[in-house]
Design a protein around this motif. Structure first.
Motif, mmCIF file in Angstrom:
data_model
loop_
_atom_site.group_PDB
_atom_site.id
_atom_site.type_symbol
_atom_site.label_atom_id
_atom_site.label_comp_id
_atom_site.label_asym_id
_atom_site.label_seq_id
_atom_site.Cartn_x
_atom_site.Cartn_y
_atom_site.Cartn_z
ATOM 1 N N VAL A 127 1.177 12.223 -3.641
ATOM 2 C CA VAL A 127 0.835 11.805 -2.280
ATOM 3 C C VAL A 127 0.892 10.282 -2.164
ATOM 4 O O VAL A 127 1.390 9.751 -1.163
ATOM 5 C CB VAL A 127 -0.545 12.356 -1.865
ATOM 6 N N SER A 128 0.433 9.580 -3.177
ATOM 7 C CA SER A 128 0.519 8.122 -3.177
ATOM 8 C C SER A 128 1.972 7.667 -3.068
ATOM 9 O O SER A 128 2.303 6.776 -2.266
ATOM 10 C CB SER A 128 -0.123 7.567 -4.445
ATOM 11 N N ASP A 129 2.842 8.282 -3.876
ATOM 12 C CA ASP A 129 4.273 7.941 -3.818
ATOM 13 C C ASP A 129 4.853 8.251 -2.444
ATOM 14 O O ASP A 129 5.653 7.480 -1.907
ATOM 15 C CB ASP A 129 5.052 8.705 -4.888
ATOM 16 N N GLN A 130 4.435 9.379 -1.855
ATOM 17 C CA GLN A 130 4.931 9.755 -0.533
ATOM 18 C C GLN A 130 4.513 8.727 0.515
ATOM 19 O O GLN A 130 5.316 8.338 1.373
ATOM 20 C CB GLN A 130 4.399 11.133 -0.151
ATOM 21 N N ILE A 131 3.278 8.263 0.456
ATOM 22 C CA ILE A 131 2.800 7.258 1.407
ATOM 23 C C ILE A 131 3.575 5.957 1.251
ATOM 24 O O ILE A 131 3.989 5.337 2.237
ATOM 25 C CB ILE A 131 1.285 7.030 1.232
ATOM 26 N N LYS A 132 3.810 5.535 0.013
ATOM 27 C CA LYS A 132 4.574 4.304 -0.229
ATOM 28 C C LYS A 132 5.994 4.418 0.332
ATOM 29 O O LYS A 132 6.506 3.477 0.955
ATOM 30 C CB LYS A 132 4.635 4.000 -1.722
ATOM 31 N N LEU A 133 6.619 5.574 0.107
ATOM 32 C CA LEU A 133 7.975 5.778 0.629
ATOM 33 C C LEU A 133 7.988 5.798 2.156
ATOM 34 O O LEU A 133 8.905 5.251 2.784
ATOM 35 C CB LEU A 133 8.571 7.068 0.074
ATOM 36 N N GLN A 134 6.972 6.426 2.764
ATOM 37 C CA GLN A 134 6.890 6.455 4.221
ATOM 38 C C GLN A 134 6.706 5.052 4.780
ATOM 39 O O GLN A 134 7.309 4.696 5.785
ATOM 40 C CB GLN A 134 5.746 7.361 4.681
ATOM 41 N N GLU A 135 5.886 4.238 4.112
ATOM 42 C CA GLU A 135 5.693 2.858 4.550
ATOM 43 C C GLU A 135 6.997 2.073 4.475
ATOM 44 O O GLU A 135 7.323 1.298 5.381
ATOM 45 C CB GLU A 135 4.603 2.183 3.717
ATOM 46 N N LYS A 136 7.762 2.280 3.392
ATOM 47 C CA LYS A 136 9.057 1.604 3.268
ATOM 48 C C LYS A 136 10.012 2.054 4.361
ATOM 49 O O LYS A 136 10.726 1.240 4.959
ATOM 50 C CB LYS A 136 9.688 1.887 1.903
ATOM 51 N N LEU A 137 10.024 3.368 4.632
ATOM 52 C CA LEU A 137 10.892 3.906 5.681
ATOM 53 C C LEU A 137 10.501 3.340 7.043
ATOM 54 O O LEU A 137 11.373 2.944 7.829
ATOM 55 C CB LEU A 137 10.818 5.434 5.685
ATOM 56 N N ASN A 138 9.209 3.284 7.309
ATOM 57 C CA ASN A 138 8.734 2.709 8.573
ATOM 58 C C ASN A 138 9.137 1.248 8.692
ATOM 59 O O ASN A 138 9.530 0.791 9.764
ATOM 60 C CB ASN A 138 7.214 2.844 8.690
ATOM 61 N N GLU A 139 9.049 0.519 7.582
ATOM 62 C CA GLU A 139 9.434 -0.887 7.572
ATOM 63 C C GLU A 139 10.928 -1.030 7.857
ATOM 64 O O GLU A 139 11.337 -1.859 8.660
ATOM 65 C CB GLU A 139 9.099 -1.489 6.205
ATOM 66 N N ILE A 140 11.740 -0.199 7.217
ATOM 67 C CA ILE A 140 13.195 -0.236 7.437
ATOM 68 C C ILE A 140 13.514 0.114 8.878
ATOM 69 O O ILE A 140 14.323 -0.553 9.526
ATOM 70 C CB ILE A 140 13.921 0.714 6.462
ATOM 71 N N ASN A 141 12.884 1.161 9.400
ATOM 72 C CA ASN A 141 13.119 1.566 10.788
ATOM 73 C C ASN A 141 12.667 0.484 11.757
ATOM 74 O O ASN A 141 13.321 0.248 12.770
ATOM 75 C CB ASN A 141 12.420 2.885 11.097
ATOM 76 N N GLY A 142 11.573 -0.195 11.450
ATOM 77 C CA GLY A 142 11.105 -1.282 12.295
ATOM 78 C C GLY A 142 12.080 -2.436 12.309
ATOM 79 O O GLY A 142 12.356 -3.013 13.362
ATOM 80 N N GLU A 143 12.647 -2.748 11.142
ATOM 81 C CA GLU A 143 13.642 -3.814 11.061
ATOM 82 C C GLU A 143 14.897 -3.442 11.823
ATOM 83 O O GLU A 143 15.503 -4.272 12.495
ATOM 84 C CB GLU A 143 13.982 -4.100 9.592
ATOM 85 N N THR A 144 15.283 -2.176 11.765
ATOM 86 C CA THR A 144 16.471 -1.708 12.490
ATOM 87 C C THR A 144 16.260 -1.816 13.985
ATOM 88 O O THR A 144 17.136 -2.264 14.713
ATOM 89 C CB THR A 144 16.796 -0.251 12.095
ATOM 90 N N GLN A 145 15.068 -1.436 14.458
ATOM 91 C CA GLN A 145 14.787 -1.502 15.876
ATOM 92 C C GLN A 145 14.766 -2.928 16.383
ATOM 93 O O GLN A 145 15.214 -3.223 17.484
ATOM 94 C CB GLN A 145 13.452 -0.820 16.186
ATOM 95 N N VAL A 146 14.294 -3.860 15.576
ATOM 96 C CA VAL A 146 14.251 -5.264 15.974
ATOM 97 C C VAL A 146 15.668 -5.792 16.118
ATOM 98 O O VAL A 146 15.965 -6.548 17.047
ATOM 99 C CB VAL A 146 13.455 -6.101 14.950
ATOM 100 N N LYS A 147 16.579 -5.404 15.249
ATOM 101 C CA LYS A 147 17.964 -5.882 15.296
ATOM 102 C C LYS A 147 18.735 -5.316 16.480
ATOM 103 O O LYS A 147 19.668 -5.924 16.950
ATOM 104 C CB LYS A 147 18.687 -5.531 13.986
#
Length: 84
Positions: free
Chosen positions: A63-83
């Motif tokens: 679950v810890s690994d899943q949360i870390k991966l979700q945070e990374k995905l959210n960060e990537i998606n946030g960067e994509t939306q900003v661009k």
């Protein structure tokens, strides 16, 4: 047919588990192998704990690994939306 439930048996530690799901055998092989490896790793690091405690640590780590991966995905998606 996509929702067809398959039964998959695997041994983790000293117990045999039947997993029911719609995923392929190849997917379930990968899942079972990963869980077995994580379980064995925990048992080697902490040989004094019982199988139930080891299983709980595997679940917590997953679950810890899943949360870390979700945070990374959210960060990537946030960067994509900003661009855009």
């Amino acid at each position: 047919m996509e929702n067809q439930k398959n039964r998959y048996k695997t041994k983790i530690g000293k117990k045999v588990y039947t997993i029911v799901g719609s995923e392929s055998d190849m997917h379930m092989d990968a899942v079972a192998t990963l869980v077995k490896n994580e379980f064995q790793s925990v048992k080697e690091m902490l040989p004094e704990i019982d199988d139930e405690q080891a299983a709980m640590l595997v679940a917590i780590n997953a679950v810890s690994d899943q949360i870390k991966l979700q945070e990374k995905l959210n960060e990537i998606n946030g960067e994509t939306q900003v661009k855009e």
